[in-house]
Scaffold this motif. Structure first.
Motif, PDB file in Angstrom:
ATOM      1  N   GLY A  47      -7.792   8.392   2.290  1.00  0.00           N
ATOM      2  CA  GLY A  47      -8.583   7.332   2.911  1.00  0.00           C
ATOM      3  C   GLY A  47      -9.329   6.444   1.938  1.00  0.00           C
ATOM      4  N   LYS A  48      -8.924   6.470   0.657  1.00  0.00           N
ATOM      5  CA  LYS A  48      -9.557   5.583  -0.335  1.00  0.00           C
ATOM      6  C   LYS A  48      -8.491   4.988  -1.237  1.00  0.00           C
ATOM      7  N   ILE A  49      -8.690   3.733  -1.609  1.00  0.00           N
ATOM      8  CA  ILE A  49      -7.770   3.154  -2.592  1.00  0.00           C
ATOM      9  C   ILE A  49      -8.251   3.595  -3.958  1.00  0.00           C
ATOM     10  N   ILE A  50      -7.428   4.368  -4.643  1.00  0.00           N
ATOM     11  CA  ILE A  50      -7.934   4.905  -5.900  1.00  0.00           C
ATOM     12  C   ILE A  50      -7.361   4.171  -7.110  1.00  0.00           C
ATOM     13  N   LYS A  51      -6.361   3.362  -6.883  1.00  0.00           N
ATOM     14  CA  LYS A  51      -5.851   2.569  -8.009  1.00  0.00           C
ATOM     15  C   LYS A  51      -5.112   1.350  -7.479  1.00  0.00           C
ATOM     16  N   SER A  52      -5.276   0.228  -8.166  1.00  0.00           N
ATOM     17  CA  SER A  52      -4.512  -0.969  -7.818  1.00  0.00           C
ATOM     18  C   SER A  52      -3.917  -1.517  -9.093  1.00  0.00           C
ATOM     19  N   GLY A  53      -2.754  -2.155  -8.943  1.00  0.00           N
ATOM     20  CA  GLY A  53      -2.117  -2.715 -10.133  1.00  0.00           C
ATOM     21  C   GLY A  53      -0.945  -3.577  -9.748  1.00  0.00           C
ATOM     22  N   GLY A  54      -0.112  -3.881 -10.716  1.00  0.00           N
ATOM     23  CA  GLY A  54       1.074  -4.696 -10.460  1.00  0.00           C
ATOM     24  C   GLY A  54       2.231  -3.831 -10.000  1.00  0.00           C
ATOM     25  N   LYS A  55       3.399  -4.438  -9.959  1.00  0.00           N
ATOM     26  CA  LYS A  55       4.574  -3.732  -9.475  1.00  0.00           C
ATOM     27  C   LYS A  55       4.887  -2.484 -10.310  1.00  0.00           C
ATOM     28  N   GLU A  56       4.488  -2.544 -11.599  1.00  0.00           N
ATOM     29  CA  GLU A  56       4.781  -1.411 -12.485  1.00  0.00           C
ATOM     30  C   GLU A  56       4.092  -0.119 -12.035  1.00  0.00           C
ATOM     31  N   LEU A  57       3.027  -0.273 -11.253  1.00  0.00           N
ATOM     32  CA  LEU A  57       2.332   0.910 -10.737  1.00  0.00           C
ATOM     33  C   LEU A  57       3.257   1.700  -9.803  1.00  0.00           C
ATOM     34  N   ALA A  58       4.056   0.974  -9.040  1.00  0.00           N
ATOM     35  CA  ALA A  58       5.000   1.623  -8.141  1.00  0.00           C
ATOM     36  C   ALA A  58       6.013   2.433  -8.937  1.00  0.00           C
ATOM     37  N   LEU A  59       6.468   1.875 -10.045  1.00  0.00           N
ATOM     38  CA  LEU A  59       7.448   2.565 -10.879  1.00  0.00           C
ATOM     39  C   LEU A  59       6.852   3.827 -11.495  1.00  0.00           C
ATOM     40  N   GLU A  60       5.594   3.694 -11.871  1.00  0.00           N
ATOM     41  CA  GLU A  60       4.891   4.823 -12.455  1.00  0.00           C
ATOM     42  C   GLU A  60       4.774   5.966 -11.433  1.00  0.00           C
ATOM     43  N   LEU A  61       4.479   5.563 -10.170  1.00  0.00           N
ATOM     44  CA  LEU A  61       4.371   6.565  -9.101  1.00  0.00           C
ATOM     45  C   LEU A  61       5.707   7.263  -8.893  1.00  0.00           C
ATOM     46  N   GLU A  62       6.761   6.461  -8.975  1.00  0.00           N
ATOM     47  CA  GLU A  62       8.105   6.991  -8.796  1.00  0.00           C
ATOM     48  C   GLU A  62       8.394   8.066  -9.850  1.00  0.00           C
ATOM     49  N   GLU A  63       7.981   7.788 -11.062  1.00  0.00           N
ATOM     50  CA  GLU A  63       8.235   8.720 -12.163  1.00  0.00           C
ATOM     51  C   GLU A  63       7.344   9.950 -12.108  1.00  0.00           C
ATOM     52  N   LYS A  64       6.029   9.699 -11.924  1.00  0.00           N
ATOM     53  CA  LYS A  64       5.066  10.793 -12.095  1.00  0.00           C
ATOM     54  C   LYS A  64       4.589  11.418 -10.788  1.00  0.00           C
ATOM     55  N   VAL A  79       0.394  -7.270  -5.598  1.00  0.00           N
ATOM     56  CA  VAL A  79      -0.489  -6.165  -5.958  1.00  0.00           C
ATOM     57  C   VAL A  79       0.007  -4.890  -5.293  1.00  0.00           C
ATOM     58  N   VAL A  80      -0.080  -3.784  -5.997  1.00  0.00           N
ATOM     59  CA  VAL A  80       0.239  -2.481  -5.419  1.00  0.00           C
ATOM     60  C   VAL A  80      -1.025  -1.638  -5.407  1.00  0.00           C
ATOM     61  N   HIS A  81      -1.351  -1.057  -4.214  1.00  0.00           N
ATOM     62  CA  HIS A  81      -2.524  -0.188  -4.109  1.00  0.00           C
ATOM     63  C   HIS A  81      -2.065   1.227  -3.805  1.00  0.00           C
ATOM     64  N   VAL A  82      -2.800   2.174  -4.348  1.00  0.00           N
ATOM     65  CA  VAL A  82      -2.487   3.563  -4.040  1.00  0.00           C
ATOM     66  C   VAL A  82      -3.607   4.141  -3.181  1.00  0.00           C
ATOM     67  N   LEU A  83      -3.211   4.647  -2.009  1.00  0.00           N
ATOM     68  CA  LEU A  83      -4.181   5.193  -1.054  1.00  0.00           C
ATOM     69  C   LEU A  83      -4.083   6.718  -1.057  1.00  0.00           C
ATOM     70  N   ILE A  91       0.858  -1.179   0.000  1.00  0.00           N
ATOM     71  CA  ILE A  91       0.000   0.000   0.000  1.00  0.00           C
ATOM     72  C   ILE A  91       0.889   1.222   0.000  1.00  0.00           C
ATOM     73  N   MET A  92       0.707   2.066  -1.011  1.00  0.00           N
ATOM     74  CA  MET A  92       1.521   3.263  -1.125  1.00  0.00           C
ATOM     75  C   MET A  92       0.643   4.493  -1.018  1.00  0.00           C
ATOM     76  N   GLY A  93       1.214   5.537  -0.479  1.00  0.00           N
ATOM     77  CA  GLY A  93       0.425   6.766  -0.366  1.00  0.00           C
ATOM     78  C   GLY A  93       1.228   7.801   0.368  1.00  0.00           C
ATOM     79  N   LEU A  94       0.863   9.050   0.144  1.00  0.00           N
ATOM     80  CA  LEU A  94       1.583  10.152   0.782  1.00  0.00           C
ATOM     81  C   LEU A  94       1.316  10.162   2.284  1.00  0.00           C
ATOM     82  N   ASN A  95       2.114  10.926   2.980  1.00  0.00           N
ATOM     83  CA  ASN A  95       1.895  11.130   4.410  1.00  0.00           C
ATOM     84  C   ASN A  95       0.492  11.641   4.662  1.00  0.00           C
ATOM     85  N   GLY A  96      -0.166  11.057   5.628  1.00  0.00           N
ATOM     86  CA  GLY A  96      -1.493  11.537   5.998  1.00  0.00           C
ATOM     87  C   GLY A  96      -2.613  10.957   5.168  1.00  0.00           C
ATOM     88  N   SER A  97      -2.298   9.996   4.283  1.00  0.00           N
ATOM     89  CA  SER A  97      -3.359   9.451   3.440  1.00  0.00           C
ATOM     90  C   SER A  97      -4.192   8.393   4.170  1.00  0.00           C
TER      91      SER A  97
END
Ligand SMILES: Nc1ncnc2c1ncn2[C@@H]1O[C@H](COP(=O)(O)OP(=O)(O)O)[C@@H](O)[C@H]1O
Ligand SMILES: [Mg+2]
Lengths: 246, 418
Positions: A222-239, A215-219, A32-38
């Motif tokens: 307080g809501k999971i707004i996207k889930s995907g594979g490991k590539e989602l983490a890489l995308e977050l890193e970039e964008k 699975v990688v989830h983006v929080l 589960i990935m997300g900014l501080n306070g999510s």
């Protein structure tokens, strides 16, 4: 193993989680990935049953039973473990003594023989090696005078001794140097098997270099707004997270 | 008791002829001072937080020699392993205590000519003790002696109710000697009033470990004064456990009269129901290069209340003083009250002094952490309270004594964490 359905959680009158759905099967690792306070720690605390984390809607189901009415120790005995983002210092309570009390509580619950001090020390010493921790930390009070990294190793040590089936790692990677990060990830990888699940919480992608989430989830808020594979983490890193918030 | 009641008891004691008539003028004199000063009230600054109502509401009588003639006394419950034991029952010394080594002189007396009240501070209860003192013990350790085994003085109230006991103990720890002395106050009777005065003199390079255990039954009042004077290079370690009594008040004065002396005072108070306990300390740094510490903890349950009033005075000439005060209190119930007041009065400039005080409930974060590891709430609470107190008890050097104190603590915990 863990099914979270439309989970709403309120803390001190403030709505923090706004309908989370999550399905972690046996042997799976979810990140589960997300900014501080999510709301990442709020989710961990709600699963482990911390006081004042009130479920206002939805359910948390563990091994087919709802656990939201269970005491934290009952959830732990049932196999849930959280590595704390900020492990608590407990003055006056010896680290080994505490760990043995915890392991023995679990053994008693499982109808197994409890460890005496000597046999337990043997067990702990073997686990210490796995987290590359100095035995001097066994003699101290729980987390007292431990650096950030030492506290996280101590959490990992507890995990290895308690053998949970569901382990929640709340930012165990934050603030670790690269050696410690490798040790913790190696610990996670060695521990993982088909009957054990992980919920790994992080806001850096760097941990995901060493572990393989299914699975990688983006929080966000307080809501999971996207889930995907490991590539989602890489995308977050970039964008960054901005592109998801729209 | 009011002043008339005290007068009646005083008259009885004089008429009883327990003391040689030589001491009567001095006792009369001291007693009239007590009458003049009266019983402290909440209007007195030093008694503002001490609740004496239990004492004022109940009546007690001075003990007679025949009060110590009890048919069967079982002291096995109160024994501490590996000690020399001196037994005082209902205020009277009982023969048949341990055989003592020759460097250690213990005399017990209720009359004799060596009656010598020292009333430096003139606290009313000390005046009362000096006029009524019945069970007296003088301990003298010869120079250069080191007495390994603790000397255990057991004050037991048994078989008779409503006695008033006034022990007076002097401890003279001569030059370069060392000893451990345990005072233990216990009872199996429901009610009494114990008013103790202790005077310890620790001479040059001598060392005393002093332990006091107040484990009396619920309906008892226990007032105690302790005066310690220390010479050059001496060392004094004091520990008190209070886990009994309706009312307990300790006034501790330590005078660092020599250079390079160390004085460490510590204590643990365990209260519940309506118990009240107050500890007042004055550590007086009169000479330079001394070290003093006060480290007191209380755990309060029920409707109990406690006071810690620690005062450290560093006089003008007491350069290079090192002093620490710490008072930590754990409240297990919303109705329990603690009044904590560490104070420093510093008149010298080259000194290191620190003080701190905390009072709070059990740490919920710590409780959740423990529960999240599978330890149930009750056991987590026990672990936390044990952790809170163990630092103090672990500092006690004698293993037997440590075990005794942990046993007492565990018993208290069993009743207070259900
Ligand atoms: N005990 C609490 N009391 C009040 N607000 C809280 C509490 N814990 C967390 N919050 C709030 O909830 C939100 C989410 O916090 P948290 O779950 O700690 O986020 P994260 O772990 O993702 O950084 C934040 O706005 C935070 O301020
Ligand atoms: Mg967090």
């Amino acid at each position: 193993m863990l099914e979270i359905k439309n989970l709403h959680v309120e803390v001190e009158g403030k709505q923090i989680l706004n309908g989370i759905d999550l399905d972690v099967k046996s042997g799976e690792m979810h990140a589960i990935m997300g900014l501080n306070g999510s709301g990442k720690s709020t989710l961990s605390n709600a699963i482990t049953g911390r006081e004042n984390y009130n479920v206002t809607k939805g359910d948390i189901v563990y091994k087919n039973d709802s656990i939201i009415e269970m005491e934290p120790d009952q959830r732990a005995l049932a196999g849930i473990f959280m590595s704390f983002q900020y492990p608590t210092v407990i003055p006056g309570v010896n680290n080994t003594y505490f760990l043995r009390a915890a392991v023995n509580a679990k053994r008693k619950y499982n109808g197994q023989k409890e460890y005496d001090a000597a046999s337990f020390l043997k067990l702990v010493k073997s686990k210490l090696k796995e987290v590359d921790m100095d035995s001097k930390y066994l003699k101290r009070a729980v987390n007292e005078g431990f650096s950030g990294g030492e506290k996280k190793r101590n959490e990992m040590l507890q995990l290895l001794c308690l053998e949970p089936e569901l382990a929640i790692m709340d930012e165990t990677d934050s603030g670790l140097d690269i050696d410690a990060l490798k040790i913790i990830s190696r610990g996670i990888n060695n521990y993982k098997d088909k009957n054990r699940s992980f919920l790994v919480i992080t806001h850096y992608q760097r941990l995901l270099k060493y572990i393989e989430p299914d699975v990688v989830h983006v929080l966000i808020d307080g809501k999971i707004i996207k889930s995907g594979g490991k590539e989602l983490a890489l995308e977050l890193e970039e964008k960054g997270y901005g592109w998801l918030e729209q | 008791m009011n002043l008339n009641d005290y007068q009646t008891e005083f008259n009885k004691l004089i008429a009883q002829q327990s003391f040689s008539s030589d001491s009567h003028p001095q006792r009369n004199n001291t007693f009239s001072k007590f009458l003049d000063s009266g019983i402290p009230t909440k209007k007195w600054e030093a008694w503002r937080h001490t609740d004496l109502s239990f004492l004022n509401k109940n009546n007690f009588r001075v003990s007679r020699p025949d009060d110590s003639q009890i048919d069967s006394i079982d002291i096995s419950n109160y024994k501490i392993a590996n000690t020399y034991t001196i037994i005082i029952i209902n205020g009277y010394f009982i023969e048949g205590s341990s055989v003592l080594p020759k460097e250690l002189k213990v005399s017990t007396y209720t009359d004799k000519n060596n009656w010598n009240p020292k009333n430096k501070k003139e606290n009313p209860f000390e005046l009362l003790n000096a006029s009524l003192s019945d069970s007296n013990i003088a301990i003298v350790i010869e120079p250069n002696a080191s007495i390994e085994k603790p000397i255990h003085i057991l004050f037991l109230c048994t078989g008779k109710d409503n006695l008033m006991i006034n022990p007076q103990i002097t401890m003279d720890i001569s030059r370069s000697s060392s000893a451990t002395i345990i005072e233990q106050y216990v009872s199996d009777t429901s009610s009494f009033f114990q008013n103790t005065s202790v005077f310890a003199s620790i001479e040059k390079n001598a060392s005393l470990n002093h332990i006091r255990i107040h484990s009396n039954s619920d309906e008892t009042a226990n007032i105690s004064g302790l005066h310690v004077t220390q010479s050059d290079d001496s060392n004094y370690n004091y520990f008190q456990l209070v886990d009994g009594g309706a009312l307990q008040r300790s006034d501790i004065y330590t005078d660092l009269e020599g250079k390079n002396a160390t004085c460490s005072l510590s204590g643990l108070t365990l209260l519940d129901k309506k118990q009240h306990s107050a500890t007042y300390i004055t550590s007086d740094h009169i000479m330079p290069q001394c070290e003093s510490s006060q480290n007191f903890k209380s755990v309060l349950n029920g409707h109990s209340s406690g006071v810690f009033n620690g005062r450290t005075i560093v006089r003008e000439d007491s350069q290079k003083t090192n002093s620490k005060q710490s008072n930590k209190n754990l409240l297990l119930s919303d109705q329990a009250i603690m009044n904590s007041n560490p104070q420093l009065e510093i008149y010298a400039d080259d000194v290191k002094c620190a003080h701190g005080s905390t009072t709070g409930a059990l740490d919920n974060e710590a409780l959740f952490y423990m529960q999240s590891r599978g330890i149930n709430r009750k056991d987590s609470i026990s672990l936390l309270i044990r952790g809170f107190v163990s630092e103090l008890i672990n500092d006690i050097k004698s293993e037997d004594l440590k075990n005794h104190l942990f046993t007492r603590f565990d018993r208290w915990l069993l009743n207070n964490n259900q």
